[in-house]
Design a protein around this motif. Sequence first.
Motif, short mmCIF file in Angstrom:
data_model
loop_
_atom_site.label_atom_id
_atom_site.label_comp_id
_atom_site.label_asym_id
_atom_site.label_seq_id
_atom_site.Cartn_x
_atom_site.Cartn_y
_atom_site.Cartn_z
N PRO A 139 10.87 3.99 -1.84
CA PRO A 139 10.05 2.66 -1.87
C PRO A 139 10.07 2.10 -0.18
CG PRO A 139 12.27 2.26 -2.94
CD PRO A 139 12.12 3.93 -2.71
N SER A 140 11.04 2.74 0.49
CA SER A 140 11.19 2.54 2.00
C SER A 140 10.02 3.33 2.58
CB SER A 140 12.40 2.73 2.61
OG SER A 140 12.82 3.98 2.52
N ARG A 141 9.20 4.46 1.82
CA ARG A 141 8.42 5.23 2.90
C ARG A 141 7.12 5.06 2.27
NH1 ARG A 141 9.19 11.90 3.75
NH2 ARG A 141 7.13 12.01 4.64
N TYR A 142 6.88 4.89 1.03
CA TYR A 142 5.51 4.98 0.21
C TYR A 142 5.19 3.52 -0.03
CZ TYR A 142 6.29 9.90 0.35
OH TYR A 142 6.45 11.04 0.59
N HIS A 143 3.81 3.09 0.08
CA HIS A 143 3.37 1.94 -0.29
C HIS A 143 2.87 1.96 -1.74
CE1 HIS A 143 3.08 1.88 4.08
NE2 HIS A 143 3.67 0.68 3.82
N ILE A 144 2.59 3.13 -2.33
CA ILE A 144 1.90 3.50 -3.59
C ILE A 144 2.40 4.74 -4.29
CG2 ILE A 144 -0.28 3.94 -3.01
CD1 ILE A 144 -1.41 2.39 -5.37
N TYR A 145 2.28 4.89 -5.51
CA TYR A 145 2.59 6.29 -6.14
C TYR A 145 1.50 6.35 -6.93
CZ TYR A 145 7.36 5.63 -5.10
OH TYR A 145 8.72 5.22 -4.47
N VAL A 146 0.66 7.66 -7.03
CA VAL A 146 -0.44 7.78 -7.61
C VAL A 146 -0.21 9.18 -8.44
CG1 VAL A 146 -2.99 8.38 -7.96
CG2 VAL A 146 -1.98 6.99 -6.10
N THR A 147 0.02 9.03 -9.90
CA THR A 147 0.36 10.26 -10.71
C THR A 147 -0.54 10.51 -11.63
OG1 THR A 147 2.22 11.13 -11.95
CG2 THR A 147 1.93 8.65 -12.10
N ASP A 194 12.87 1.06 -8.13
CA ASP A 194 11.84 1.19 -7.49
C ASP A 194 10.63 0.46 -8.03
OD1 ASP A 194 9.65 2.05 -6.21
OD2 ASP A 194 10.44 3.94 -6.03
N GLN A 195 10.26 -0.72 -7.42
CA GLN A 195 9.29 -1.29 -7.90
C GLN A 195 8.03 -0.98 -6.96
OE1 GLN A 195 9.24 -3.47 -10.66
NE2 GLN A 195 10.98 -2.70 -11.13
N THR A 196 7.89 0.06 -6.46
CA THR A 196 6.55 0.44 -5.76
C THR A 196 5.30 0.38 -6.65
OG1 THR A 196 7.90 1.86 -4.39
CG2 THR A 196 5.45 2.29 -4.22
N PRO A 197 4.19 -0.25 -6.19
CA PRO A 197 3.02 -0.03 -7.20
C PRO A 197 2.67 1.19 -7.68
CG PRO A 197 2.50 -1.68 -5.24
CD PRO A 197 4.21 -0.79 -4.99
N ALA A 198 1.92 1.64 -8.79
CA ALA A 198 1.82 2.81 -9.18
C ALA A 198 0.32 2.84 -9.86
CB ALA A 198 3.00 3.47 -10.19
N LEU A 199 -0.31 3.75 -9.64
CA LEU A 199 -1.46 3.94 -10.53
C LEU A 199 -1.33 5.47 -11.22
CD1 LEU A 199 -4.39 3.51 -11.08
CD2 LEU A 199 -4.91 4.86 -8.93
N GLU A 253 5.73 -3.52 -14.60
CA GLU A 253 5.01 -4.05 -13.79
C GLU A 253 4.70 -3.39 -12.60
OE1 GLU A 253 7.32 -7.65 -12.30
OE2 GLU A 253 8.20 -7.73 -14.56
N ARG A 254 3.35 -3.77 -11.99
CA ARG A 254 2.69 -3.23 -10.92
C ARG A 254 2.45 -1.90 -11.03
NH1 ARG A 254 5.83 -4.35 -5.56
NH2 ARG A 254 3.85 -4.43 -4.70
N VAL A 255 1.77 -1.68 -12.52
CA VAL A 255 1.15 -0.61 -12.81
C VAL A 255 -0.27 -0.59 -13.15
CG1 VAL A 255 1.35 1.70 -14.29
CG2 VAL A 255 3.35 0.49 -13.22
N ASN A 267 -2.47 -4.62 -2.25
CA ASN A 267 -2.47 -5.94 -1.82
C ASN A 267 -2.24 -6.21 -0.50
OD1 ASN A 267 -2.62 -8.75 -1.81
ND2 ASN A 267 -1.40 -9.00 -3.88
N GLY A 268 -0.94 -6.66 -0.08
CA GLY A 268 -0.42 -7.32 1.25
C GLY A 268 -0.42 -6.14 2.23
N HIS A 269 -0.52 -4.74 1.94
CA HIS A 269 -0.18 -3.70 2.81
C HIS A 269 -1.43 -3.32 3.76
CE1 HIS A 269 3.91 -3.06 1.53
NE2 HIS A 269 3.45 -2.84 0.09
N LEU A 270 -2.67 -3.88 2.94
CA LEU A 270 -3.94 -3.41 3.89
C LEU A 270 -4.17 -4.32 4.96
CD1 LEU A 270 -6.16 -2.70 0.56
CD2 LEU A 270 -4.96 -1.00 2.10
N ASN A 271 -3.61 -5.38 5.18
CA ASN A 271 -3.68 -6.38 6.32
C ASN A 271 -2.72 -6.22 7.27
OD1 ASN A 271 -6.27 -7.08 4.96
ND2 ASN A 271 -5.06 -8.38 3.50
#
Length: 127
Positions: A49-57, A78-83, A99-101, A122-126
Amino acid sequence: MAEIRILYAEDNEQVRKMFGMLIAHSLREHNLSIDTCENGRELLEKADPSRYHIYVTDHNMQEVTGLEDIKELRKRGDQTPALLISGGIDNLLEYQTLERVAYLAKPPLINDLSSTLKKLLNGHLNN
């Protein structure tokens, strides 16, 4: 502009390459880095989670499914957003309790992919 880091797991090499290009295209206006995994076990090893902003799987992978990956990451805190992306998922209700999936059916429309990724990031893009 801050770099957006994505960890993407897909066991089919052709799909991994094609979908990686779709992800890059959907976030083309952002500085993007995509690391790939060949399976769910590799995603669990690389997830940070300190390295990635999102997991896509992908969901339907051998050994460990995408849903199992996300559930294990949540157990680790690990609450990193996931798709979660799949041609079909047996238990949609189970993924919805996490949550956050988000979930998209394969093949996703580029606009759906783009809007879902942006919502999860969300907030990471700005930043």
